[in-house]
Scaffold this motif. Structure first.
Motif, PDB file in Angstrom:
ATOM      1  N   TRP A   1      33.116  42.087  36.248  1.00  0.00           N
ATOM      2  CA  TRP A   1      32.602  41.048  37.131  1.00  0.00           C
ATOM      3  C   TRP A   1      33.153  41.492  38.822  1.00  0.00           C
ATOM      4  CZ3 TRP A   1      28.534  38.442  37.630  1.00  0.00           C
ATOM      5  CH2 TRP A   1      27.798  37.963  36.363  1.00  0.00           C
ATOM      6  N   ARG A   2      34.482  41.577  38.886  1.00  0.00           N
ATOM      7  CA  ARG A   2      34.979  41.861  40.222  1.00  0.00           C
ATOM      8  C   ARG A   2      34.329  43.047  40.998  1.00  0.00           C
ATOM      9  NH1 ARG A   2      39.879  40.597  37.172  1.00  0.00           N
ATOM     10  NH2 ARG A   2      40.485  38.425  37.501  1.00  0.00           N
ATOM     11  N   GLN A   3      34.165  44.222  40.089  1.00  0.00           N
ATOM     12  CA  GLN A   3      33.707  45.284  40.597  1.00  0.00           C
ATOM     13  C   GLN A   3      32.189  45.149  41.083  1.00  0.00           C
ATOM     14  OE1 GLN A   3      33.840  48.718  38.300  1.00  0.00           O
ATOM     15  NE2 GLN A   3      32.584  49.921  39.598  1.00  0.00           N
ATOM     16  N   VAL A   4      31.441  44.492  40.184  1.00  0.00           N
ATOM     17  CA  VAL A   4      30.008  44.220  40.865  1.00  0.00           C
ATOM     18  C   VAL A   4      29.704  43.406  41.840  1.00  0.00           C
ATOM     19  CG1 VAL A   4      28.048  43.093  40.025  1.00  0.00           C
ATOM     20  CG2 VAL A   4      29.018  44.823  38.525  1.00  0.00           C
ATOM     21  N   LEU A   5      30.592  42.227  41.856  1.00  0.00           N
ATOM     22  CA  LEU A   5      30.654  41.492  43.217  1.00  0.00           C
ATOM     23  C   LEU A   5      31.132  42.142  44.205  1.00  0.00           C
ATOM     24  CD1 LEU A   5      32.077  38.301  41.001  1.00  0.00           C
ATOM     25  CD2 LEU A   5      29.544  38.466  41.709  1.00  0.00           C
ATOM     26  N   ARG A   6      32.062  42.880  44.146  1.00  0.00           N
ATOM     27  CA  ARG A   6      32.604  43.572  45.329  1.00  0.00           C
ATOM     28  C   ARG A   6      31.495  44.525  45.960  1.00  0.00           C
ATOM     29  NH1 ARG A   6      36.753  45.189  43.233  1.00  0.00           N
ATOM     30  NH2 ARG A   6      36.279  47.547  42.803  1.00  0.00           N
ATOM     31  N   ASP A   7      31.234  45.550  44.958  1.00  0.00           N
ATOM     32  CA  ASP A   7      30.285  46.618  45.385  1.00  0.00           C
ATOM     33  C   ASP A   7      29.031  46.266  45.613  1.00  0.00           C
ATOM     34  OD1 ASP A   7      32.969  47.988  45.099  1.00  0.00           O
ATOM     35  OD2 ASP A   7      32.207  49.130  43.260  1.00  0.00           O
ATOM     36  N   ALA A   8      28.289  45.595  44.694  1.00  0.00           N
ATOM     37  CA  ALA A   8      26.787  45.130  44.990  1.00  0.00           C
ATOM     38  C   ALA A   8      26.666  43.972  45.750  1.00  0.00           C
ATOM     39  CB  ALA A   8      26.238  45.002  43.392  1.00  0.00           C
TER      40      ALA A   8
ATOM     41  N   ARG B   1      37.901  29.973  36.140  1.00  0.00           N
ATOM     42  CA  ARG B   1      38.881  29.963  37.410  1.00  0.00           C
ATOM     43  C   ARG B   1      38.537  31.311  38.255  1.00  0.00           C
ATOM     44  NH1 ARG B   1      42.785  27.188  39.903  1.00  0.00           N
ATOM     45  NH2 ARG B   1      43.475  25.900  37.769  1.00  0.00           N
ATOM     46  N   GLN B   2      38.822  32.424  37.246  1.00  0.00           N
ATOM     47  CA  GLN B   2      38.941  33.824  37.796  1.00  0.00           C
ATOM     48  C   GLN B   2      37.465  34.184  38.304  1.00  0.00           C
ATOM     49  OE1 GLN B   2      41.247  36.861  35.753  1.00  0.00           O
ATOM     50  NE2 GLN B   2      41.785  34.963  34.333  1.00  0.00           N
ATOM     51  N   LEU B   3      36.465  33.860  37.459  1.00  0.00           N
ATOM     52  CA  LEU B   3      35.042  34.095  38.049  1.00  0.00           C
ATOM     53  C   LEU B   3      34.622  33.392  39.304  1.00  0.00           C
ATOM     54  CD1 LEU B   3      32.441  35.933  37.567  1.00  0.00           C
ATOM     55  CD2 LEU B   3      31.618  34.244  36.091  1.00  0.00           C
ATOM     56  N   VAL B   4      35.125  32.333  39.328  1.00  0.00           N
ATOM     57  CA  VAL B   4      34.629  31.139  40.417  1.00  0.00           C
ATOM     58  C   VAL B   4      35.275  32.079  41.686  1.00  0.00           C
ATOM     59  CG1 VAL B   4      35.042  29.011  41.659  1.00  0.00           C
ATOM     60  CG2 VAL B   4      34.317  29.199  39.420  1.00  0.00           C
ATOM     61  N   GLU B   5      36.523  32.198  41.468  1.00  0.00           N
ATOM     62  CA  GLU B   5      37.389  32.930  42.735  1.00  0.00           C
ATOM     63  C   GLU B   5      36.728  34.174  43.216  1.00  0.00           C
ATOM     64  OE1 GLU B   5      41.213  33.070  41.086  1.00  0.00           O
ATOM     65  OE2 GLU B   5      42.069  30.985  41.591  1.00  0.00           O
ATOM     66  N   ALA B   6      36.413  34.932  42.296  1.00  0.00           N
ATOM     67  CA  ALA B   6      35.712  36.300  42.752  1.00  0.00           C
ATOM     68  C   ALA B   6      34.195  36.128  43.292  1.00  0.00           C
ATOM     69  CB  ALA B   6      35.451  37.236  41.508  1.00  0.00           C
ATOM     70  N   ALA B   7      33.513  35.125  43.017  1.00  0.00           N
ATOM     71  CA  ALA B   7      32.419  34.986  43.565  1.00  0.00           C
ATOM     72  C   ALA B   7      32.397  34.380  44.862  1.00  0.00           C
ATOM     73  CB  ALA B   7      31.591  33.774  42.453  1.00  0.00           C
ATOM     74  N   ARG B   8      33.623  33.413  45.087  1.00  0.00           N
ATOM     75  CA  ARG B   8      33.604  32.690  46.323  1.00  0.00           C
ATOM     76  C   ARG B   8      34.164  34.028  47.321  1.00  0.00           C
ATOM     77  NH1 ARG B   8      37.257  29.299  44.919  1.00  0.00           N
ATOM     78  NH2 ARG B   8      36.098  27.425  44.730  1.00  0.00           N
TER      79      ARG B   8
END
Length: 501
Positions: free
Chosen positions: A248-255, A280-287
């Motif tokens: 998830w972090r990779q896709v949110l960052r790259d895409a 919590r981790q997914l919310v932080e990554a999305a934010r």
């Protein structure tokens, strides 16, 4: 619109391959010699078919992957060539190689369409994950709603944000869960699908990227495709472990998708449950990525086993609702015929959704809103949910036992809640099994419906909608369908009956 093209690095692909098979050396399997390149090609193909490597993803160069796997470049080159020959890889000189699915792959059947009434007596329908209404609570709710209707009948009946009493009841429900919520943060919708459609119109116009789990809920994926979105798949963790946070972090960052859609509680179709720290981790990554995270909670009430630790709701880590938009519904926890859903978000997001509703469905039926208000206001919701859980648990246990008895080669993890079982079909094409099954009197949706661009061919989704002798009959018919597929009977002459060597 086309799918976003991702890049899979050599180290990343080596880790994924190593978790399933390796090292890649010449060896034996089933009494026959298996060359290293063949083993590597089969493993890459399985990663594509199970959605762990997206379709249209750029693979590392031969030399890079050879170094990461500690094999010869010749082995990787031969594996890539085998994949190209089978239609799982496309290459262009000087530009690299991309994963693909073969042309002419079997199409999903009609299993998710409603079963025609005239077929109900002869066909076992496993296409729809929905149960009968939990009586007497449905009748009581509508009798109470009729008693409350007269004052509303003297108005225009148009409440695009929802009835104030229902918005307050839903806000109170979130507050009781530990997420302080105002009625201004709630919009009532016509089912969860109405909520998703409204959110997509607001946040994800044609051509926008939306990150989605792979696999994910088939109807939502199709809604997003028809809206012109570019779907970016994010592989689920293995088994029932929930989200793959690094992916998830990779896709949110790259895409940098404008929006993401995720199911935290008893995921549809896999039944996975996010662990305590994942929301919590997914919310932080999305934010951090500036992505609106849409969290589907429609299965949250369907805990089927004792001792299950439910994760905190994602909106608990964004109570103002600027990053997290939450979707709820009465359809799964209560009855699919009660098409009532809702959205929880920041007040300005709700105002925008309500304003746009003038060009959609204008509002939701008043009588149904009053029925849900009555359910939420007393013991009705909890009592009805207990009935629903008992139904689903009994059906789940009967279905699991029947599949294990009739289809011992199929693999699955038994979920602790929700309404669906995600079954690996022993190396056979799930689409072909669905096709044959419909001819034998059982309808089941095949895996590709729940993926992006052809992944999950080796899976089917089995809902907890039948039990007892019917579940046993359904599994027996699926076993007969699998035998037909294995023999080649229902497959076209140009389509392989299996999807792996």
């Amino acid at each position: 619109m086309g799918q976003w093209t991702s890049t899979v690095g050599a180290a990343q692909l080596a880790r994924q391959l190593g978790s399933r098979q390796g090292p890649f050396r010449d060896g034996a399997a089933g009494g026959r010699r298996v060359p290293a390149y063949r083993s590597l090609a089969d493993s890459v193909r399985l990663l594509v078919l199970e959605g762990h490597v997206p379709v249209a993803a750029r693979l590392p160069a031969e030399r890079e992957l050879a170094a990461a796997l500690a094999v010869s470049r010749t082995t990787v080159a031969a594996a890539y060539e085998a994949l190209r020959g089978e239609g799982f890889l496309e290459s262009r000189r000087g530009a690299g190689s991309w994963t693909a699915v073969p042309a002419g792959s079997p199409l999903p059947t009609r299993a998710l369409h409603p079963l025609p009434p005239e077929a109900a007596g002869t066909m076992i329908d496993l296409g729809c994950a929905a149960l009968p209404a939990p009586e007497p609570w449905l009748s009581r709710a509508f009798r109470a709603a009729l008693d409350e209707l007269p004052p509303y009948a003297h108005t225009h009946g148009d409440y695009p944000a929802g009835l104030p009493v229902l918005r307050q009841a839903l806000a109170d429900r979130y507050t009781a869960r530990g997420v302080p919520t105002m009625p201004e943060q709630i919009m009532v919708t016509t089912g969860a699908m109405g909520a998703v459609a409204a959110i997509c119109r607001l946040f994800a116009g044609r051509g926008e990227r939306i990150a989605v789990e792979a696999p994910s809920y088939a109807n939502v994926l199709q809604l997003m495709r028809e809206a012109g979105a570019r779907l970016v798949p994010v592989a689920m963790a293995d088994g029932l472990a929930g989200w793959d946070l690094p992916a998830w972090r990779q896709v949110l960052r790259d895409a940098a998708p404008r929006m993401a859609y995720a199911i935290a509680d008893f995921h549809n179709p896999t039944g996975a449950l996010a662990d305590e720290g994942q929301p919590r981790q997914l919310v932080e990554a999305a934010r951090a990525a500036g992505t609106v995270l849409v969290v589907d909670e429609t299965m949250a009430d369907l805990v089927l086993d004792e001792g299950v630790e439910m994760p905190p709701p994602a909106c608990a880590f964004d109570p103002a609702g600027g990053t997290v938009v939450t979707i709820g519904s009465a359809s799964k926890a209560f009855w699919a015929g009660l098409r009532m859903g809702w959205v929880r978000a920041a007040p300005d997001v709700i105002r925008s959704l309500v304003a746009a509703r003038a060009y959609a469905d204008l509002g939701s039926p008043v009588l149904e809103q009053l029925a849900v208000t009555w359910l939420l206001g007393g013991e009705g919701w909890a009592a009805a949910a207990d009935v629903r859980r008992d139904q689903a648990r009994s059906n789940r246990d009967a279905l699991v036992a029947a599949v294990r008895r009739h289809l011992p080669d199929w693999e699955f993890a038994v979920p602790h809640g929700g309404l669906t079982l995600w079954a690996r079909t022993g190396g056979l094409s799930g689409s072909r099994i669905a096709e044959a099954g419909e001819r034998l009197g059982v309808r089941v949706p095949s895996g590709p419906r729940f993926g992006v661009d052809g992944a999950f061919e080796g899976f089917v989704r089995l809902p907890f909608t039948v039990g007892g002798a019917v579940a046993d009959t359904a599994a027996a018919r699926l076993a007969a369908a699998a035998r037909l597929v294995e023999s080649g009977s229902p497959a076209g002459v140009d389509t392989p009956r299996t999807f792996v060597a």
